[in-house]
Design a protein around this motif. Sequence first.
Motif, PDB file in Angstrom:
ATOM      1  N   UNK A 478      -7.370  40.025  14.598  1.00  0.00           N
ATOM      2  CA  UNK A 478      -6.694  40.547  16.123  1.00  0.00           C
ATOM      3  C   UNK A 478      -6.618  39.479  16.941  1.00  0.00           C
ATOM      4  N   UNK A 479      -6.145  38.153  16.388  1.00  0.00           N
ATOM      5  CA  UNK A 479      -6.275  36.997  17.378  1.00  0.00           C
ATOM      6  C   UNK A 479      -5.202  37.301  18.511  1.00  0.00           C
ATOM      7  N   UNK A 480      -3.972  38.086  18.335  1.00  0.00           N
ATOM      8  CA  UNK A 480      -3.193  38.173  19.438  1.00  0.00           C
ATOM      9  C   UNK A 480      -3.722  38.985  20.691  1.00  0.00           C
ATOM     10  N   UNK A 481      -4.461  39.980  20.331  1.00  0.00           N
ATOM     11  CA  UNK A 481      -5.277  40.606  21.349  1.00  0.00           C
ATOM     12  C   UNK A 481      -6.265  39.914  21.897  1.00  0.00           C
ATOM     13  N   UNK A 482      -6.989  39.037  21.159  1.00  0.00           N
ATOM     14  CA  UNK A 482      -8.058  37.990  21.830  1.00  0.00           C
ATOM     15  C   UNK A 482      -7.244  37.111  22.819  1.00  0.00           C
ATOM     16  N   UNK A 483      -6.166  36.813  22.393  1.00  0.00           N
ATOM     17  CA  UNK A 483      -5.523  35.841  23.394  1.00  0.00           C
ATOM     18  C   UNK A 483      -4.782  36.502  24.492  1.00  0.00           C
ATOM     19  N   UNK A 484      -4.392  37.857  24.429  1.00  0.00           N
ATOM     20  CA  UNK A 484      -4.161  38.610  25.732  1.00  0.00           C
ATOM     21  C   UNK A 484      -5.065  38.647  26.691  1.00  0.00           C
ATOM     22  N   UNK A 485      -6.488  38.835  26.044  1.00  0.00           N
ATOM     23  CA  UNK A 485      -7.557  39.150  26.956  1.00  0.00           C
ATOM     24  C   UNK A 485      -7.874  37.635  27.568  1.00  0.00           C
ATOM     25  N   UNK A 486      -7.956  36.595  26.770  1.00  0.00           N
ATOM     26  CA  UNK A 486      -8.186  35.259  27.294  1.00  0.00           C
ATOM     27  C   UNK A 486      -6.945  34.956  28.583  1.00  0.00           C
ATOM     28  N   UNK A 487      -5.724  35.192  28.346  1.00  0.00           N
ATOM     29  CA  UNK A 487      -4.778  34.900  29.256  1.00  0.00           C
ATOM     30  C   UNK A 487      -4.941  35.804  30.497  1.00  0.00           C
ATOM     31  N   UNK A 488      -5.403  36.956  30.341  1.00  0.00           N
ATOM     32  CA  UNK A 488      -5.561  38.072  31.327  1.00  0.00           C
ATOM     33  C   UNK A 488      -6.764  37.303  32.332  1.00  0.00           C
ATOM     34  N   UNK A 489      -7.867  36.988  31.761  1.00  0.00           N
ATOM     35  CA  UNK A 489      -8.977  36.453  32.383  1.00  0.00           C
ATOM     36  C   UNK A 489      -8.480  35.248  33.096  1.00  0.00           C
ATOM     37  N   UNK A 490      -7.778  34.388  32.186  1.00  0.00           N
ATOM     38  CA  UNK A 490      -7.500  33.032  32.812  1.00  0.00           C
ATOM     39  C   UNK A 490      -6.345  33.107  34.202  1.00  0.00           C
ATOM     40  N   UNK A 491      -5.686  34.273  34.026  1.00  0.00           N
ATOM     41  CA  UNK A 491      -4.818  34.762  35.325  1.00  0.00           C
ATOM     42  C   UNK A 491      -5.602  35.082  36.420  1.00  0.00           C
ATOM     43  N   UNK A 492      -6.730  35.929  36.035  1.00  0.00           N
ATOM     44  CA  UNK A 492      -7.573  36.597  37.312  1.00  0.00           C
ATOM     45  C   UNK A 492      -8.210  35.099  37.850  1.00  0.00           C
ATOM     46  N   UNK A 493      -8.763  34.158  37.030  1.00  0.00           N
ATOM     47  CA  UNK A 493      -9.548  33.020  37.396  1.00  0.00           C
ATOM     48  C   UNK A 493      -8.835  32.335  38.210  1.00  0.00           C
ATOM     49  N   UNK A 494      -7.447  31.901  37.892  1.00  0.00           N
ATOM     50  CA  UNK A 494      -6.455  31.320  38.820  1.00  0.00           C
ATOM     51  C   UNK A 494      -6.093  31.810  40.100  1.00  0.00           C
ATOM     52  N   UNK A 495      -5.939  33.082  40.108  1.00  0.00           N
ATOM     53  CA  UNK A 495      -5.573  33.656  41.333  1.00  0.00           C
ATOM     54  C   UNK A 495      -6.848  33.749  42.222  1.00  0.00           C
ATOM     55  N   UNK A 496      -8.010  34.007  41.726  1.00  0.00           N
ATOM     56  CA  UNK A 496      -9.386  34.039  42.338  1.00  0.00           C
ATOM     57  C   UNK A 496      -9.566  32.547  42.946  1.00  0.00           C
TER      58      UNK A 496
END
Length: 523
Positions: A478-496
């Motif tokens: 399920x690497x696509x789901x993993x990728x989605x979680x990664x990009x979600x986390x990256x987005x939050x981090x970037x915003x923060x």
Amino acid sequence: METGKPGPVQVVLVQKDQHSFELEEKALASILLQDHIRDLDVVVVSVAGAFRKGKSFFLDFMLRYLYFQKEGGRSNWLGDSEEPLTGFSWRGGSDPETTGIQIWSEVFTVEKPGGKKVAVVLMDTQGAFDSQSTVKDCATIFALSTMTSSVQIYNLSQNIQEDDLQQLQLFTEYGRLAMDEIFQKPFQTLMFLVRDWSFPYEYSYGLQGGMSFLDKRLQVKEHQHEEIQNVRNHIHSCFSNVTCFLLPHPGLQVATSPDFDGKLKDIASEFKEQLQTLIPFVLNPANLMEKEINGSKVTCRGLLEYFKAYIKIYQGEDLPHPKSMLQATAEANNLAAAASAKDIYYNNMEEVCGGEKPYLSPDILEEKHCEFKQLALDHFKKTKKMGGKDFSLRYQQELEEEINELYENFCKHNGSKNVFSTFRTPAVLFTGIVALYIASGLTGFVGLEVVAQLFNCMVGLLLIALLTWGYIRYSGQYRELGGAIDSGAAYVLEQATSHMGNSTQAAVREAVVGRPPADKKAQ
Ligand SMILES: Nc1nc2c(ncn2[C@@H]2O[C@H](COP(=O)(O)OP(=O)(O)OP(=O)(O)O)[C@@H](O)[C@H]2O)c(=O)[nH]1
Ligand SMILES: [Mg+2]
């Protein structure tokens, strides 16, 4: 080859019915791109000529000699008198055996007198003039083997005939054209090997007799047709070194017995004696000329590019025009130079940040990239190439693009080694969980039960995300789901971080410049 046992490998495949040629690129690459030889200058010894005249048979003796040298043997290299002859496939009978072009899967390394190591490739070719091949087919095989070899052994039977020389004529034209542009002889060694020589009383067996016989045969006489005179004139100007060897008949057993399997005891001693002179002469390290094109030595890797370029020009319907051969040579020249320049870049970068090497700061990586890119480009520029500056500019641009692509990959690979980037997602999720947990505790404490419940729900969701991410990383599914979680986390981090960055900047500005102008006005 894959099983580790050396053997002949088909590199040019001929479809006899369709009269078409194909390069077995994978097979050729697997031989020429072996790590220990790919960057060595290459010597290609080829045997070509009419079919059924003992070409493969002769090559197998060369193999015996090379293996004997490799194993450092001391006794007689010709071997045991009871040992059948093996190697390139040879046999008796009237039907042709070898098809297309084959090379021996093992590339031998030989030390030249100055201590330089060269790679020696043995090449066997389809016999010319069989009943299924057209003149064009035969000429193509001959041309391909001449253009890719540095020692061409022209295997003839009994004599040097006019039609043998006419075959060569097809290539003298290319030679002349190439010389117009590069002022150099296009081909290197040509050896006329005359089998079953029957007139030793006129010209003795061996090299000496062969040379005087050749001198006579290549004399230009007035009554000859102009075309034939041209061949004679051009042979010397196309090949930098022309020799001739007269080999005696190997005996009736060899020529006529259906049971003959190559045992030395069945071969005439005269023939064996001459083989003992001929083969050490051809394979003498001092005589093994590295393949040169346009004055530059060709490496094994470069040879692959030449094969690719040359086969293309022979895939058309007609015999190629010499001009297109020149064009192909120029193309291969440039491709070979670009390939080795790319290798320089790649190997240097690998040293710095490849494979298991630790993480490198992006600034240093870029610095190294620029340095090695320049090194590669310098190498490309200083390699002698045909076709002129504008022609090679195209290949230089392609090289730069390829290097930039490689750099991107190196950057990605380097980035993935950064511990922080590996743990970025779980760290963000974990921080979120802790923050929301505290928030839910606080809101619960002040009596905002609904909000607290909401925070709790979010904690639960993040916890699920964290566990899912861990499972995906562990299982690789399920690497696509993993990728989605990664990009979600990256987005939050970037915003923060951008928010924090802004507020820090504002605080710094306030500290340095004082309060904003609006406030000043109010004062
Ligand atoms: N007369 C004669 N026969 C030879 C000589 N050397 C080998 N032979 C015989 O010639 C036959 C053909 O040998 P190959 O080595 O298969 O010949 P080839 O030129 O590779 O043949 P193709 O692959 O079909 O072009 C065999 O029966 C050999 O025994 C030679 O010097 N003279
Ligand atoms: Mg053969």
